[in-house]
Write a protein that holds these residues in place. Structure first.
Motif, PDB file in Angstrom:
ATOM      1  N   ASP A 296      -4.802  -2.080  39.806  1.00 26.61           N
ATOM      2  CA  ASP A 296      -3.501  -2.749  39.674  1.00 26.61           C
ATOM      3  C   ASP A 296      -3.643  -4.199  40.138  1.00 26.61           C
ATOM      4  O   ASP A 296      -4.286  -4.481  41.149  1.00 26.61           O
ATOM      5  CB  ASP A 296      -2.430  -2.042  40.519  1.00 26.61           C
ATOM      6  N   LYS A 297      -3.032  -5.116  39.410  1.00 25.24           N
ATOM      7  CA  LYS A 297      -3.194  -6.541  39.683  1.00 25.24           C
ATOM      8  C   LYS A 297      -2.259  -7.018  40.813  1.00 25.24           C
ATOM      9  O   LYS A 297      -1.147  -6.509  40.978  1.00 25.24           O
ATOM     10  CB  LYS A 297      -2.911  -7.352  38.415  1.00 25.24           C
ATOM     11  N   ILE A 298      -2.774  -7.997  41.563  1.00 27.50           N
ATOM     12  CA  ILE A 298      -2.023  -8.613  42.659  1.00 27.50           C
ATOM     13  C   ILE A 298      -1.640 -10.031  42.234  1.00 27.50           C
ATOM     14  O   ILE A 298      -2.478 -10.782  41.719  1.00 27.50           O
ATOM     15  CB  ILE A 298      -2.870  -8.666  43.948  1.00 27.50           C
ATOM     16  N   TYR A 299      -0.380 -10.399  42.489  1.00 26.75           N
ATOM     17  CA  TYR A 299       0.136 -11.712  42.095  1.00 26.75           C
ATOM     18  C   TYR A 299       0.815 -12.392  43.293  1.00 26.75           C
ATOM     19  O   TYR A 299       1.322 -11.718  44.193  1.00 26.75           O
ATOM     20  CB  TYR A 299       1.162 -11.577  40.974  1.00 26.75           C
ATOM     21  N   THR A 300       0.845 -13.713  43.254  1.00 23.22           N
ATOM     22  CA  THR A 300       1.669 -14.447  44.198  1.00 23.22           C
ATOM     23  C   THR A 300       3.124 -14.318  43.771  1.00 23.22           C
ATOM     24  O   THR A 300       3.425 -13.809  42.676  1.00 23.22           O
ATOM     25  CB  THR A 300       1.297 -15.938  44.231  1.00 23.22           C
ATOM     26  N   GLU A 301       4.030 -14.794  44.608  1.00 25.55           N
ATOM     27  CA  GLU A 301       5.452 -14.739  44.255  1.00 25.55           C
ATOM     28  C   GLU A 301       5.781 -15.630  43.066  1.00 25.55           C
ATOM     29  O   GLU A 301       6.824 -15.469  42.426  1.00 25.55           O
ATOM     30  CB  GLU A 301       6.299 -15.129  45.465  1.00 25.55           C
ATOM     31  N   THR A 302       4.859 -16.566  42.766  1.00 27.32           N
ATOM     32  CA  THR A 302       5.074 -17.432  41.603  1.00 27.32           C
ATOM     33  C   THR A 302       4.346 -16.904  40.368  1.00 27.32           C
ATOM     34  O   THR A 302       4.110 -17.638  39.409  1.00 27.32           O
ATOM     35  CB  THR A 302       4.611 -18.866  41.911  1.00 27.32           C
ATOM     36  N   GLU A 303       3.939 -15.600  40.430  1.00 29.78           N
ATOM     37  CA  GLU A 303       3.341 -14.912  39.289  1.00 29.78           C
ATOM     38  C   GLU A 303       1.925 -15.373  38.960  1.00 29.78           C
ATOM     39  O   GLU A 303       1.460 -15.218  37.827  1.00 29.78           O
ATOM     40  CB  GLU A 303       4.230 -15.039  38.034  1.00 29.78           C
ATOM     41  N   LYS A 304       1.194 -15.909  39.930  1.00 25.77           N
ATOM     42  CA  LYS A 304      -0.210 -16.259  39.718  1.00 25.77           C
ATOM     43  C   LYS A 304      -1.074 -15.056  40.091  1.00 25.77           C
ATOM     44  O   LYS A 304      -0.990 -14.541  41.206  1.00 25.77           O
ATOM     45  CB  LYS A 304      -0.599 -17.458  40.587  1.00 25.77           C
ATOM     46  N   GLU A 305      -1.926 -14.616  39.153  1.00 28.00           N
ATOM     47  CA  GLU A 305      -2.797 -13.476  39.430  1.00 28.00           C
ATOM     48  C   GLU A 305      -3.903 -13.897  40.400  1.00 28.00           C
ATOM     49  O   GLU A 305      -4.620 -14.860  40.151  1.00 28.00           O
ATOM     50  CB  GLU A 305      -3.422 -12.944  38.140  1.00 28.00           C
ATOM     51  N   ILE A 306      -4.040 -13.143  41.507  1.00 27.94           N
ATOM     52  CA  ILE A 306      -5.020 -13.525  42.538  1.00 27.94           C
ATOM     53  C   ILE A 306      -5.965 -12.404  42.933  1.00 27.94           C
ATOM     54  O   ILE A 306      -6.873 -12.610  43.744  1.00 27.94           O
ATOM     55  CB  ILE A 306      -4.312 -14.044  43.806  1.00 27.94           C
ATOM     56  N   GLY A 307      -5.812 -11.206  42.376  1.00 27.39           N
ATOM     57  CA  GLY A 307      -6.719 -10.136  42.777  1.00 27.39           C
ATOM     58  C   GLY A 307      -6.333  -8.790  42.198  1.00 27.39           C
ATOM     59  O   GLY A 307      -5.502  -8.687  41.285  1.00 27.39           O
ATOM     60  N   PHE A 308      -6.935  -7.724  42.758  1.00 27.17           N
ATOM     61  CA  PHE A 308      -6.670  -6.373  42.266  1.00 27.17           C
ATOM     62  C   PHE A 308      -6.856  -5.360  43.394  1.00 27.17           C
ATOM     63  O   PHE A 308      -7.589  -5.596  44.363  1.00 27.17           O
ATOM     64  CB  PHE A 308      -7.578  -6.032  41.084  1.00 27.17           C
ATOM     65  N   ILE A 309      -6.194  -4.223  43.260  1.00 28.09           N
ATOM     66  CA  ILE A 309      -6.217  -3.139  44.240  1.00 28.09           C
ATOM     67  C   ILE A 309      -7.469  -2.279  44.049  1.00 28.09           C
ATOM     68  O   ILE A 309      -7.925  -2.064  42.920  1.00 28.09           O
ATOM     69  CB  ILE A 309      -4.960  -2.257  44.098  1.00 28.09           C
ATOM     70  N   THR A 310      -8.005  -1.760  45.159  1.00 22.58           N
ATOM     71  CA  THR A 310      -9.127  -0.824  45.082  1.00 22.58           C
ATOM     72  C   THR A 310      -8.783   0.562  45.630  1.00 22.58           C
ATOM     73  O   THR A 310      -9.169   1.578  45.070  1.00 22.58           O
ATOM     74  CB  THR A 310     -10.343  -1.365  45.848  1.00 22.58           C
ATOM     75  N   SER A 311      -8.064   0.621  46.756  1.00 23.65           N
ATOM     76  CA  SER A 311      -7.703   1.895  47.389  1.00 23.65           C
ATOM     77  C   SER A 311      -6.345   1.752  48.060  1.00 23.65           C
ATOM     78  O   SER A 311      -5.959   0.647  48.457  1.00 23.65           O
ATOM     79  CB  SER A 311      -8.735   2.295  48.471  1.00 23.65           C
ATOM     80  N   SER A 312      -5.651   2.878  48.236  1.00 21.89           N
ATOM     81  CA  SER A 312      -4.381   2.842  48.957  1.00 21.89           C
ATOM     82  C   SER A 312      -4.124   4.196  49.607  1.00 21.89           C
ATOM     83  O   SER A 312      -4.641   5.224  49.170  1.00 21.89           O
ATOM     84  CB  SER A 312      -3.221   2.473  48.021  1.00 21.89           C
TER      85      SER A 312
END
Length: 355
Positions: A296-312
């Motif tokens: 799952d992709k990680i974004y800043t509050e301004t919708e810039k993609e900055i990473g992804f999830i590995t485990s939770s």
């Protein structure tokens, strides 16, 4: 579905099972919380027989592994092990190995559970016809236990009849547990003292029973994963994949920067010398009650993609959902608000590791 040598033992303990990497393993034995507290406050025992294992023999075996991986295996002393990373030509992770060197020069390597066949094929691809090097998959021949917790030292010292408290990380020795020949090794896994205990598969139930009889609590995968993620420990198939390089995964301890060439060495050295590690593994504290999925992709509050999830997982320590993920270093600030796009939008705050 594969089963570990301890499957019947787990059934007798009324374990609830789950599937992982083609193996049926205990998820828990009744109370994930109690098992977690055994790990962080006392001592727990976990069936990790799913770890891949291969034996390497021949006068060229050590040199071959050395030229295929990141650490300087030629510096290993007898009865010590080393972590080392098999890397692609582009410096990406194939797998993280722990290689044990015995006095007789015979090597035993531990691999990620799902990677044993891939690792052996990778090694075979780089083996020359005249190399005196032989690699045998012995995963099913051995059981493997992880004994972890602050009371692990006492339990294992009593069982092995020798003090293990002062052992360095990856120091190991051959010992006997209830007359069963075993290999006992200290490991750096988790945030508490931890040791691997490797034994012949047919005697694994006997060794397990001896460890439990001396005070260890059986612990399933859910409690282990909870502590692993809270610790920030990367593992194969989740954090350690061909999508990242060893430096991004924080595997500096498994890399030698002054050994000779190995597959992917130029890329790893260039990333290190330029100090341009694009991503690093970080934590995320999640709002709400939905766990994100890997990738799952990680974004800043301004919708810039900055990473992804590995485990939770749901953290017992923090009493909230947490996750691990790779985030671009240039965009990371501890405590920043981010958005994870999963089945729904999940809000989170970033964190350094361990949590």
């Amino acid at each position: 579905m594969k089963k570990t040598p301890l499957h019947s033992t787990h059934q007798h303990l009324h374990a609830t099972f789950t599937e992982q990497n083609g193996w049926q393993i205990p998820a828990h034995y009744g109370s994930v919380t109690a098992e977690y507290h055994a790990l962080v406050e006392d001592v727990g025992v976990i069936d990790v027989s799913t770890l891949g294992k291969f034996r390497a023999t021949g006068k060229d075996a050590l040199g071959l592994l050395n030229r295929l991986s990141t650490n300087n295996l030629m510096q290993m002393e007898p009865f010590h092990a080393m972590s080392t990373v098999l890397t692609t030509e582009k410096g990406r992770i194939v797998d993280l190995l722990i290689v044990l060197k015995s006095k007789k020069q015979e090597l035993l390597a531990l691999t990620s559970p799902h990677q044993i066949e891939t690792d052996l094929q990778w090694i075979e691809n780089y083996t020359f016809p005249l190399d005196d090097a032989h690699f045998e998959n012995v995963t099913d021949s051995f059981g493997c236990l992880l004994i972890a917790g602050f009371s692990a030292v006492k339990v294992l010292s009593d069982l092995a009849g020798k003090p293990v408290e002062e052992w360095s990380i990856h120091q190991f020795d051959h010992t006997s547990i209830d007359h069963v020949p075993c290999t006992l090794m200290r490991t750096s896994d988790l945030s508490v003292p931890a040791y691997y205990l490797i034994c012949p598969a047919e005697y694994a139930p006997l060794v397990w029973s001896a460890v439990v009889a001396n005070g260890a609590t059986p612990v399933g995968d859910q409690a282990y994963q909870t502590l692993r993620i809270e610790t920030g420990l990367p593992v194969g198939g989740y954090e350690l994949t061909k999508a990242v390089n060893p430096l991004e995964a924080g595997l500096h301890h498994a890399i030698s920067f002054n050994k000779g060439c190995y597959v992917g060495q130029e890329v790893v050295a260039r990333v290190d010398s330029s100090k341009k590690i694009k991503h690093s593994l970080y934590g995320l504290r999640l709002e709400g009650d939905q766990l994100p999925a890997p990738q799952d992709k990680i974004y800043t509050e301004t919708e810039k993609e900055i990473g992804f999830i590995t485990s939770s997982v749901r953290s017992i320590k923090l009493q909230q959902l947490v996750a691990l993920g790779y985030i671009k270093n240039r965009d990371f600030t501890a405590g920043m608000d981010v958005i994870i796009r999963s089945q729904t939008v999940i809000r989170a705050k970033t964190s350094t590791l361990p949590f």
